[in-house]
Design a protein around this motif. Structure first.
Motif, short mmCIF file in Angstrom:
data_model
loop_
_atom_site.label_atom_id
_atom_site.label_comp_id
_atom_site.label_asym_id
_atom_site.label_seq_id
_atom_site.Cartn_x
_atom_site.Cartn_y
_atom_site.Cartn_z
N TYR A 40 -60.73 70.04 -16.96
CA TYR A 40 -59.78 69.13 -17.60
C TYR A 40 -58.98 69.85 -18.69
O TYR A 40 -57.76 69.74 -18.75
N PHE A 41 -59.68 70.56 -19.55
CA PHE A 41 -58.99 71.27 -20.63
C PHE A 41 -58.10 72.38 -20.10
O PHE A 41 -57.02 72.61 -20.63
N ARG A 42 -58.53 73.07 -19.05
CA ARG A 42 -57.67 74.12 -18.46
C ARG A 42 -56.36 73.51 -17.95
O ARG A 42 -55.28 74.06 -18.17
N ILE A 43 -56.47 72.39 -17.26
CA ILE A 43 -55.29 71.76 -16.68
C ILE A 43 -54.40 71.17 -17.76
O ILE A 43 -53.18 71.36 -17.75
N VAL A 49 -57.15 81.61 -16.07
CA VAL A 49 -57.53 83.02 -16.09
C VAL A 49 -57.23 83.72 -14.77
O VAL A 49 -57.22 84.94 -14.71
N ASN A 50 -56.98 82.96 -13.72
CA ASN A 50 -56.69 83.53 -12.40
C ASN A 50 -55.24 83.26 -12.02
O ASN A 50 -54.78 82.12 -12.11
N PRO A 51 -54.54 84.29 -11.56
CA PRO A 51 -53.12 84.11 -11.20
C PRO A 51 -52.89 83.01 -10.16
O PRO A 51 -51.91 82.27 -10.25
N ASN A 62 -42.62 83.49 -14.71
CA ASN A 62 -42.73 82.11 -15.20
C ASN A 62 -44.19 81.65 -15.19
O ASN A 62 -44.62 80.94 -16.09
N ALA A 63 -44.95 82.05 -14.17
CA ALA A 63 -46.35 81.64 -14.06
C ALA A 63 -47.25 82.44 -15.00
O ALA A 63 -48.32 81.95 -15.40
N LYS A 64 -46.84 83.65 -15.38
CA LYS A 64 -47.69 84.51 -16.21
C LYS A 64 -47.98 83.92 -17.59
O LYS A 64 -49.00 84.20 -18.18
N LYS A 65 -47.08 83.07 -18.08
CA LYS A 65 -47.32 82.50 -19.41
C LYS A 65 -48.51 81.55 -19.43
O LYS A 65 -49.03 81.22 -20.49
#
Length: 159
Positions: A40-43, A49-51, A62-65
């Motif tokens: 939940y907190f990650r989202i 942590v994984n591309p 754009n996704a790297k941030k």
């Protein structure tokens, strides 16, 4: 084979073992909830942590941030790690303790204090409550596990 089934039925009818199974289930479910809380907190914080986890937020630069650490995610992860470090020993030692023939009152006291301390520890970690609240809840759970280990060694010492 029927003798083995009778022994298993006796174990299932044992009040101490049923108490162990009950409180173990509660604490394992609590630990599983920590995984959901981490997700939940990650989202919600968009901290991965994984591309491949960032694919729905864009491609390339754009996704790297979104590949970053977040203070809230890390706090939940540390709480979950603390659960793993304390609940896993409780599972094994608690089972041996339950099989060592303790009084039901003593077993319930051990199991309830451990589970209560782990639940309180989670709240103290997530809110966060000021120390020494989290530390004292950790000590209570740890002391219970040591107490059960002592009882197991005292009851069936084959050293």
């Amino acid at each position: 084979r029927s003798g083995e089934m009778a022994k298993l039925a006796q174990l299932i009818d044992n009040d101490v073992f049923r108490a162990y199974a009950t409180y173990t289930t509660i604490v394992l479910l609590k630990m599983m909830l920590m995984s959901l809380l981490t997700a939940y907190f990650r989202i919600t914080r968009k901290a991965f942590v994984n591309p491949e986890d960032t694919a729905s937020f864009g491609k390339g630069e754009n996704a790297k941030k979104y590949l970053r650490t977040d203070q809230d995610v890390e706090r939940v992860r540390r709480g979950h790690l603390n659960d793993l470090e304390n609940i896993v020993p409780f599972l094994g030692i608690g089972l041996l303790y339950a099989l060592s023939g303790p009084e039901l009152y003593s077993a319930l006291l051990h199991f309830r204090i451990f589970v209560g301390s782990r639940i309180f520890h989670t709240f103290a970690y997530m809110i966060p409550l000021p120390q020494p609240s989290r530390g004292l809840s950790w000590v209570a759970g740890y002391a219970v596990t040591i107490s059960m280990a002592y009882k197991v060694l005292k009851t069936s010492l084959y050293l």
